[in-house]
Scaffold this motif. Structure first.
Motif, mmCIF file in Angstrom:
data_model
loop_
_atom_site.group_PDB
_atom_site.id
_atom_site.type_symbol
_atom_site.label_atom_id
_atom_site.label_comp_id
_atom_site.label_asym_id
_atom_site.label_seq_id
_atom_site.Cartn_x
_atom_site.Cartn_y
_atom_site.Cartn_z
ATOM 1 N N THR A 4 0.051 -55.465 75.656
ATOM 2 C CA THR A 4 -0.110 -54.682 76.938
ATOM 3 C C THR A 4 0.967 -54.780 77.749
ATOM 4 O O THR A 4 1.780 -56.113 77.966
ATOM 5 C CB THR A 4 -1.212 -55.236 78.068
ATOM 6 O OG1 THR A 4 -1.000 -56.639 78.400
ATOM 7 C CG2 THR A 4 -2.436 -55.279 77.193
ATOM 8 N N MET A 5 1.572 -53.655 78.527
ATOM 9 C CA MET A 5 2.770 -53.381 79.194
ATOM 10 C C MET A 5 2.507 -53.299 80.631
ATOM 11 O O MET A 5 1.579 -52.142 80.891
ATOM 12 C CB MET A 5 3.822 -52.622 78.685
ATOM 13 C CG MET A 5 5.012 -52.015 79.808
ATOM 14 S SD MET A 5 6.068 -53.312 80.215
ATOM 15 C CE MET A 5 6.896 -53.480 78.657
ATOM 16 N N THR A 6 2.761 -54.133 81.324
ATOM 17 C CA THR A 6 2.519 -53.994 82.883
ATOM 18 C C THR A 6 3.771 -54.216 83.534
ATOM 19 O O THR A 6 4.065 -55.316 83.917
ATOM 20 C CB THR A 6 1.533 -55.297 83.419
ATOM 21 O OG1 THR A 6 0.509 -55.416 82.512
ATOM 22 C CG2 THR A 6 0.789 -55.021 84.698
ATOM 23 N N PRO A 7 4.570 -52.873 84.089
ATOM 24 C CA PRO A 7 5.701 -53.057 84.665
ATOM 25 C C PRO A 7 5.721 -53.463 85.947
ATOM 26 O O PRO A 7 6.491 -53.851 86.624
ATOM 27 C CB PRO A 7 6.271 -51.780 84.284
ATOM 28 C CG PRO A 7 4.810 -50.880 84.150
ATOM 29 C CD PRO A 7 4.006 -51.566 83.607
ATOM 30 N N ASN A 8 4.257 -53.424 86.593
ATOM 31 C CA ASN A 8 4.228 -53.718 88.179
ATOM 32 C C ASN A 8 3.092 -54.701 88.412
ATOM 33 O O ASN A 8 2.150 -54.196 88.875
ATOM 34 C CB ASN A 8 4.362 -52.640 88.995
ATOM 35 C CG ASN A 8 4.572 -52.730 90.504
ATOM 36 O OD1 ASN A 8 5.177 -53.671 90.906
ATOM 37 N ND2 ASN A 8 4.313 -51.847 91.329
ATOM 38 N N PRO A 9 3.154 -55.728 87.860
ATOM 39 C CA PRO A 9 2.034 -56.778 88.095
ATOM 40 C C PRO A 9 1.758 -57.222 89.341
ATOM 41 O O PRO A 9 2.660 -57.248 90.265
ATOM 42 C CB PRO A 9 2.255 -58.008 86.974
ATOM 43 C CG PRO A 9 3.711 -57.995 86.948
ATOM 44 C CD PRO A 9 4.145 -56.646 87.157
ATOM 45 N N SER A 10 0.818 -58.136 89.630
ATOM 46 C CA SER A 10 0.290 -58.641 90.909
ATOM 47 C C SER A 10 -0.353 -59.853 90.706
ATOM 48 O O SER A 10 -0.814 -60.268 90.043
ATOM 49 C CB SER A 10 -0.307 -57.484 91.715
ATOM 50 O OG SER A 10 -1.416 -57.580 91.237
ATOM 51 N N LEU A 11 -0.239 -60.675 92.055
ATOM 52 C CA LEU A 11 -1.144 -61.806 92.345
ATOM 53 C C LEU A 11 -2.273 -61.005 93.241
ATOM 54 O O LEU A 11 -2.057 -60.104 94.125
ATOM 55 C CB LEU A 11 -0.723 -62.918 92.988
ATOM 56 C CG LEU A 11 -0.084 -63.811 92.364
ATOM 57 C CD1 LEU A 11 0.535 -64.905 93.100
ATOM 58 C CD2 LEU A 11 -1.109 -64.611 91.229
ATOM 59 N N ASP A 12 -3.528 -61.175 92.693
ATOM 60 C CA ASP A 12 -4.453 -60.426 93.579
ATOM 61 C C ASP A 12 -5.444 -61.435 94.200
ATOM 62 O O ASP A 12 -6.014 -62.265 93.827
ATOM 63 C CB ASP A 12 -5.714 -59.789 92.742
ATOM 64 C CG ASP A 12 -5.126 -58.570 91.953
ATOM 65 O OD1 ASP A 12 -3.889 -57.994 92.387
ATOM 66 O OD2 ASP A 12 -5.598 -57.960 91.216
ATOM 67 N N ARG A 13 -5.252 -61.327 95.593
ATOM 68 C CA ARG A 13 -5.997 -62.306 96.634
ATOM 69 C C ARG A 13 -7.370 -61.625 97.108
ATOM 70 O O ARG A 13 -7.235 -60.429 97.611
ATOM 71 C CB ARG A 13 -5.273 -62.637 97.764
ATOM 72 C CG ARG A 13 -4.135 -63.775 97.249
ATOM 73 C CD ARG A 13 -3.251 -64.576 98.400
ATOM 74 N NE ARG A 13 -2.438 -65.329 97.802
ATOM 75 C CZ ARG A 13 -2.542 -66.498 97.654
ATOM 76 N NH1 ARG A 13 -3.690 -67.216 97.902
ATOM 77 N NH2 ARG A 13 -1.572 -67.413 97.137
ATOM 78 N N THR A 14 -8.377 -62.291 96.740
ATOM 79 C CA THR A 14 -9.535 -61.378 97.595
ATOM 80 C C THR A 14 -10.353 -62.390 98.381
ATOM 81 O O THR A 14 -10.470 -63.701 98.115
ATOM 82 C CB THR A 14 -10.635 -61.358 96.360
ATOM 83 O OG1 THR A 14 -10.030 -60.566 95.123
ATOM 84 C CG2 THR A 14 -11.705 -60.766 96.872
ATOM 85 N N TYR A 15 -10.616 -61.747 99.622
ATOM 86 C CA TYR A 15 -11.474 -62.825 100.749
ATOM 87 C C TYR A 15 -12.771 -61.989 100.754
ATOM 88 O O TYR A 15 -12.858 -60.743 100.817
ATOM 89 C CB TYR A 15 -10.520 -62.677 101.905
ATOM 90 C CG TYR A 15 -9.173 -63.232 101.975
ATOM 91 C CD1 TYR A 15 -9.024 -64.730 101.785
ATOM 92 C CD2 TYR A 15 -8.046 -62.380 101.568
ATOM 93 C CE1 TYR A 15 -7.936 -65.082 101.781
ATOM 94 C CE2 TYR A 15 -6.920 -62.919 101.648
ATOM 95 C CZ TYR A 15 -6.571 -64.279 101.627
ATOM 96 O OH TYR A 15 -5.549 -64.714 101.677
ATOM 97 N N GLU A 16 -13.930 -62.661 100.821
ATOM 98 C CA GLU A 16 -15.278 -62.296 101.237
ATOM 99 C C GLU A 16 -15.619 -62.493 102.648
ATOM 100 O O GLU A 16 -15.353 -63.813 102.790
ATOM 101 C CB GLU A 16 -16.151 -62.797 100.327
ATOM 102 C CG GLU A 16 -15.975 -62.068 98.491
ATOM 103 C CD GLU A 16 -17.027 -62.190 97.755
ATOM 104 O OE1 GLU A 16 -18.137 -63.293 98.214
ATOM 105 O OE2 GLU A 16 -17.295 -61.713 96.654
#
Length: 314
Positions: A4-16
């Motif tokens: 898989t190629m992900t040229p713009n990855p991220s950390l995903d923070r989720t708040y409920e």
């Protein structure tokens, strides 16, 4: 192996939280941090299903090592390219009524040497290893031209790998000319690429046929809660998978693509796997990706008799 190629990855923070109050202090009931980016999510889902997978991605700043560490904890082989910019962090707020609010960072701007290093990282993964699929996923970061995915698709085809492209806008249009084996637009991306309104299943079918004529060998179109559509020269199929409770739709399309590729990447069986994975993903919190235990394939229905007149929600 699937790369898989992900040229713009991220950390995903989720708040409920119960309710988001603008201009006030909001206290979250729960918080989670997941590795993010379309290709990253595809790799996570494939790895959970036992497929040998490598995630290629640029990483920089303080978020980069954290993202890499989270992937390694999930048993994913990571091929990283150091960049001087900061890996982006995306934030999702989930309210008690399941309304989602997202804030996505633009991410770093890649230099020409960094872009070349990403291509080189893919070449290294192909050296001495049989690669069945290369999945090019997500938006292109600043610094990469719209034709970057198309160039990558052309390069790996000569090495015998099949290619999947999940992107939008000019990058998707450019990739069609490289004849990828499958493209995976959602409803909005499909309408934009085809230049037409998509209000019914029939509209989606005609739009997908347009993309096939433009070069895509298959179009796997996600229609949200209405289901998915697979269109290619060999035939067309429509499928649905009901979901009892939606917790988060972040990454659901990525899980669908992973299910499709893991099931062979062609035909109604692969479409059924895509639907099962997507339905499982929306029942999980944040950017959590489904594993085999989360799937309920018995709820999936796939037919070659397309309900062309059926209106799409929204």
């Amino acid at each position: 192996m699937i790369v898989t190629m992900t040229p713009n990855p991220s950390l995903d923070r989720t708040y409920e939280l119960d309710r988001l109050h603008r201009g006030a202090v909001n206290r979250a009931a729960s918080e989670r941090v997941d590795p993010g980016g379309k290709g990253v999510n595809v790799a996570r889902t494939l790895t959970a299903a036992g497929h040998r997978t490598t995630a290629v991605l640029p990483l920089g700043g303080s978020a980069g090592p954290l993202l890499s560490g989270l992937l390694l904890q999930e048993g994913i082989r990571v091929a990283t390219v150091p960049v001087r910019g900061e890996t982006r962090t995306n934030v999702t707020v989930v309210e008690g009524d399941r309304v989602l609010t997202r804030i996505n960072s633009p991410g770093p701007e890649l230099t020409a040497p960094e872009a070349a290093a990403l291509l080189a990282a893919v070449r290294e993964d192909f050296a001495g290893t049989r690669v069945d699929w290369l999945a090019c996923c997500g938006s292109l970061p600043r610094g990469l031209a719209p034709g970057w995915y198309a160039e990558l698709v052309g390069r790996v085809r000569d090495r015998g790998a099949r290619t999947a492209v999940d992107t939008s806008g000019p990058a998707l249009l450019a990739a069609l000319g490289a004849r990828p084996d499958v493209v995976k637009p959602n409803r909005e991306e499909l309408a934009e690429a085809a230049g037409r309104e998509v209000a019914t299943v029939g509209d989606a079918f005609e739009a997908a046929r347009h993309l096939v004529k433009q070069g895509a060998r298959q179009v796997l179109a996600g229609l949200g809660a209405d289901g998915m559509l697979l269109v290619c020269e060999e035939g067309s199929w429509f499928g649905t998978a009901p979901v009892a409770v939606v917790r988060s739709d972040v990454g659901a399309g990525d899980a669908s693509l992973a299910g499709f590729l893991g099931a062979g990447g062609a035909g109604p069986r692969a479409l059924a796997a895509a639907l099962a994975h997507g339905a499982a993903a929306v029942g999980l919190p944040g950017s959590a990706m489904p594993g085999p235990a989360d799937l309920d394939p018995d709820t999936v229905q796939v037919t070659a008799d397309l309900p062309l007149e059926r209106p799409l929600a929204g």
